[in-house]
Scaffold this active site. Structure first.
Site, PDB file in Angstrom:
ATOM      1  N   ARG A   1      14.576 -15.922  31.290  1.00 59.22           N
ATOM      2  CA  ARG A   1      14.176 -16.997  30.422  1.00 59.22           C
ATOM      3  C   ARG A   1      12.693 -16.637  29.991  1.00 59.22           C
ATOM      4  NH1 ARG A   1      15.794 -23.298  30.006  1.00 59.22           N
ATOM      5  NH2 ARG A   1      17.610 -22.241  29.399  1.00 59.22           N
TER       6      ARG A   1
ATOM      7  N   HIS B   1      20.678 -17.594  23.172  1.00 61.30           N
ATOM      8  CA  HIS B   1      21.121 -18.139  24.623  1.00 61.30           C
ATOM      9  C   HIS B   1      22.730 -17.823  24.683  1.00 61.30           C
ATOM     10  CE1 HIS B   1      21.251 -20.337  28.325  1.00 61.30           C
ATOM     11  NE2 HIS B   1      20.403 -21.416  27.809  1.00 61.30           N
TER      12      HIS B   1
ATOM     13  N   ARG C   1      19.689 -26.614  34.184  1.00 56.69           N
ATOM     14  CA  ARG C   1      21.144 -26.294  34.181  1.00 56.69           C
ATOM     15  C   ARG C   1      21.508 -24.635  34.277  1.00 56.69           C
ATOM     16  NH1 ARG C   1      20.823 -30.979  32.319  1.00 56.69           N
ATOM     17  NH2 ARG C   1      19.006 -30.095  31.359  1.00 56.69           N
ATOM     18  N   THR C   2      20.531 -24.058  33.368  1.00 52.74           N
ATOM     19  CA  THR C   2      20.989 -22.326  33.303  1.00 52.74           C
ATOM     20  C   THR C   2      20.518 -21.750  34.541  1.00 52.74           C
ATOM     21  OG1 THR C   2      20.328 -22.762  30.780  1.00 52.74           O
ATOM     22  CG2 THR C   2      20.545 -20.261  31.889  1.00 52.74           C
TER      23      THR C   2
ATOM     24  N   LYS D   1      -1.810 -13.329  37.432  1.00 54.36           N
ATOM     25  CA  LYS D   1      -2.809 -12.425  37.729  1.00 54.36           C
ATOM     26  C   LYS D   1      -2.903 -11.353  36.574  1.00 54.36           C
ATOM     27  CE  LYS D   1      -1.490 -12.169  42.632  1.00 54.36           C
ATOM     28  NZ  LYS D   1      -0.961 -11.266  43.392  1.00 54.36           N
TER      29      LYS D   1
HETATM   30  N1   CP Z   1      21.511 -25.654  28.323  1.00 57.78           N
HETATM   31  C1   CP Z   1      20.255 -25.532  28.887  1.00 57.78           C
HETATM   32  O1   CP Z   1      19.699 -24.198  28.654  1.00 57.78           O
HETATM   33  O2   CP Z   1      19.618 -26.210  29.795  1.00 57.78           O
HETATM   34  P1   CP Z   1      18.042 -25.985  30.580  1.00 57.78           P
HETATM   35  O3   CP Z   1      17.138 -25.889  29.878  1.00 57.78           O
HETATM   36  O4   CP Z   1      18.132 -27.269  31.487  1.00 57.78           O
HETATM   37  O5   CP Z   1      18.472 -24.887  31.134  1.00 57.78           O
END
Ligand code: CP
Length: 302
Positions: free
Chosen positions: A101, A129, A51-52, A80
């Site tokens: 991320r 997040h 999603r993110t 590497k």
């Molecule tokens: N909500 C969320 O962070 O989903 P993902 O891990 O799929 O990005």
């Protein structure tokens, strides 16, 4: 918000969160406007995501920006041995903003300190997040008509759930009443609880999920974060601690909504999906509009 990084939800003020939510409402009405043409958005995902990453990429693409990046660090020069510092300095030469991320807590803050372009934290380990929090606030306001005085029940992995941490901190600004349902091993960290105490708000803890449901406006389910456990036996003990089934929603308020940042594993059975209270897939859709609002605000286009 122009040229600022979004690493913690507290990097932006309450007024700025509300501006993003208002802007997201505009994007929901008209998501396809090519106002980011000529911009490049980099998405660097050192941890898996559906999603993110895809909603940031979809948000940018609908606005006419180009997207570069990787969804698996093993396909990059990290494999590497390249450092985070060097990766960020390099990618900042190719992009106007970096969405990152990373599994390590604090990595996004570090990246923001070395990067000449803004960093958006798309999740740093078990820490925060913040773009998820903004879409959660959007989903709460859209379904409840307000953000103030919400009874919110968080269920599952409150220790490692970064979406929980950011959202609790944000809701301390809206007089929320908190209800926490978790195994004893997965309680909310004390630094997050301190925010609730500092705001002089109420919180209640339960071991029985059905006890909390009748009071709840927003039921925020979470996955037990298997990847954060150092001992697999400890994960096995708690992995199915709380499972929401449709029959458990009989005592819920009619206006209650079930949210989940997703992905789910076993914690919501599929028979809940057809219940009008289930809102998790619309919540994920709201991510596109909210991320359009975040990108355009940081790039100074809106
Ligand atoms: N909500 C969320 O962070 O989903 P993902 O891990 O799929 O990005």
């Amino acid at each position: 918000m122009k040229n600022r990084s979004l690493v913690s939800i507290e990097d932006f003020s309450k007024e700025e969160w509300l501006k993003i939510l208002d802007l997201a409402e505009e994007f929901e009405k008209n998501p396809k406007q090519r106002i980011l043409e000529g911009n490049v958005i980099a998405t660097l995902f050192f941890e898996p995501s559906t999603r993110t990453r895809l909603s940031f990429e979809s948000a940018a693409s609908y606005l006419g920006a180009k997207v570069i990046g990787f969804s698996d660090a093993s396909s990059s020069s990290v494999k590497k041995g390249e450092s985070l510092n060097d990766t960020i300095l390099t990618v900042s030469n190719y992009s106007d903003i970096i969405v990152m991320r990373h599994p390590r807590e604090g990595s996004a803050r570090y990246a923001s300190e070395v990067s000449p372009v803004p960093i958006i934290n798309a999740g740093d380990g078990a820490n925060q997040h913040p773009s998820q929090t903004l879409l959660d606030l959007y989903s709460i306001r859209k379904t409840q008509g307000r953000l103030d005085n919400i009874h919110i029940t968080f269920v599952g992995d409150l220790k490692y759930g970064r979406t929980v941490h950011s959202l609790v901190i944000a809701l301390c600004n809206f007089n929320a009443i908190f209800h926490f349902v978790s195994p004893p091993e997965l309680k909310l960290p004390s630094y997050v609880k301190r925010h609730i105490k500092d705001a002089k708000l109420r919180y209640y803890q339960y071991t029985d999920l059905t006890e909390a449901i009748p009071k709840t406006d927003i039921l925020y389910m979470t996955r037990i974060q298997k990847e954060r456990f150092s001992d697999p036996i400890e994960y096995e003990k708690v992995k199915n601690a709380y499972i929401l089934r449709n029959s458990m929603l009989e005592e819920a308020k009619e206006s209650m909504k079930v949210l989940h940042p997703l992905p789910r594993v076993n914690e919501i059975t599929q028979d809940v999906d057809a219940n009008p209270m289930a809102y998790y897939f619309q919540q994920a859709q709201n991510g596109v509009y909210v991320r359009q609002a975040i990108l355009t605000s940081i790039l100074g286009v809106k």
